[in-house]
Write an enzyme that holds these catalytic residues in place. Structure first.
Site, PDB file in Angstrom:
ATOM      1  N   ASP A 118     -24.554  60.421 -46.815  1.00 55.45           N
ATOM      2  CA  ASP A 118     -23.634  59.388 -46.325  1.00 55.45           C
ATOM      3  C   ASP A 118     -23.875  58.060 -47.033  1.00 55.45           C
ATOM      4  O   ASP A 118     -24.998  57.554 -47.058  1.00 55.45           O
ATOM      5  CB  ASP A 118     -23.820  59.186 -44.819  1.00 55.45           C
ATOM      6  CG  ASP A 118     -23.563  60.456 -44.034  1.00 55.45           C
ATOM      7  OD1 ASP A 118     -22.420  60.929 -44.052  1.00 55.45           O
ATOM      8  OD2 ASP A 118     -24.519  60.988 -43.424  1.00 55.45           O
ATOM      9  N   ASP A 154     -28.609  54.869 -50.839  1.00 51.68           N
ATOM     10  CA  ASP A 154     -27.765  53.683 -50.732  1.00 51.68           C
ATOM     11  C   ASP A 154     -28.352  52.600 -49.836  1.00 51.68           C
ATOM     12  O   ASP A 154     -27.705  51.569 -49.634  1.00 51.68           O
ATOM     13  CB  ASP A 154     -26.381  54.062 -50.186  1.00 51.68           C
ATOM     14  CG  ASP A 154     -26.424  54.406 -48.697  1.00 51.68           C
ATOM     15  OD1 ASP A 154     -27.231  55.268 -48.309  1.00 51.68           O
ATOM     16  OD2 ASP A 154     -25.655  53.804 -47.931  1.00 51.68           O
ATOM     17  N   ASP A 157     -29.320  61.372 -51.219  1.00 56.11           N
ATOM     18  CA  ASP A 157     -28.808  61.074 -49.884  1.00 56.11           C
ATOM     19  C   ASP A 157     -27.331  61.463 -49.815  1.00 56.11           C
ATOM     20  O   ASP A 157     -26.676  61.629 -50.850  1.00 56.11           O
ATOM     21  CB  ASP A 157     -29.007  59.582 -49.608  1.00 56.11           C
ATOM     22  CG  ASP A 157     -28.407  59.147 -48.292  1.00 56.11           C
ATOM     23  OD1 ASP A 157     -28.762  59.731 -47.251  1.00 56.11           O
ATOM     24  OD2 ASP A 157     -27.571  58.218 -48.304  1.00 56.11           O
TER      25      ASP A 157
END
EC number: 3.1.3.18
Length: 231
Positions: free
Chosen positions: A17, A185, A15
């Protein structure tokens, strides 16, 4: 350290961001400039980082709709198509102009990616950010050489937490989901990974819609990506 058998993993999906780059500053700046282009009451709204952290993660469209809905208690998000289209055009313009300027690569990310590359692991970036913005950000931050393949929120028909982007990544990589590690995240990443059949590793420092990441169903959580050690 977190030991992970190298023999169990053929590739890594990462991922963007909140996992590789802290982009909250970019989002805040672009959204603040966006609302300044809109009529009242949006024009005078002060965009705070804590609010953006809760809203970010499900794509730019949802981010904008969530902010407009927060400002006017939901009216714009459901009824005012013209307002959303104006906001969307403004946001794209401003985000393109500042992309990467107010963001920072998280500590340990470059070293971790270099180590995974050295271990012979193909990597693909899968993000809900539009692919063009993602490529520009990776280039700006010096991470583009690790990711010849970038799958954005507009690459396939559905975004994370739907498994479609991850399954598409596995298809492009020529790997099976069960041997393709998802690194993210948030619950978006974990839910997509579980649905796709990928193992999932989460970082503790990301956004996760403002919620504690240790409550998310994942195989492991690390504080820095360099804590992952292939054995």
């Amino acid at each position: 350290m977190l030991d992970w058998p190298r023999s169990n993993v053929d590739a890594v999906i990462v991922d963007l961001d909140g996992t590789m780059v802290d982009t909250l500053g970019d989002f805040v700046q672009a959204l603040q400039r966006m609302v300044a282009d809109l009529p009242l009451p949006y024009r005078d709204f002060v965009v705070e980082q804590a609010l953006v952290e809760r809203l970010v993660g499900k794509g730019s469209e949802n981010l904008i709709k969530g902010l407009l809905a927060h400002i006017d208690q939901g009216v714009a998000a459901t009824d005012n198509v013209a307002l959303f289209e104006q906001a969307w055009a403004s946001y794209q313009h401003h985000y393109r102009a500042i992309n990467g300027r107010y963001s920072e690569v998280y500590p340990g990310v470059r070293d971790a990616l270099a180590g995974w590359q050295q271990a012979g692991l193909p990597m693909v970036c899968v993000t809900n950010k539009p692919a063009a913005f993602a490529r520009d950000l990776l280039q700006e931050k010096g991470l583009a050489p690790f990711f010849p393949l970038v799958i954005g929120g507009d690459t396939v028909a559905r975004k994370k937490p739907d498994p479609m982007p991850l399954l598409h990544a596995c298809e492009r990589l020529g790997t099976v989901p069960g041997r393709t590690l998802m690194v993210g995240d948030s619950s978006n990443d974990a839910q997509a990974a579980r649905a796709a059949g990928c193992p999932v590793l989460l970082v503790s420092y990301g956004y996760n819609h403002g919620e504690p990441v240790d409550q998310v169903d994942a195989d492991a959580v690390v504080d820095r990506l360099t804590q992952l050690r292939w054995i």
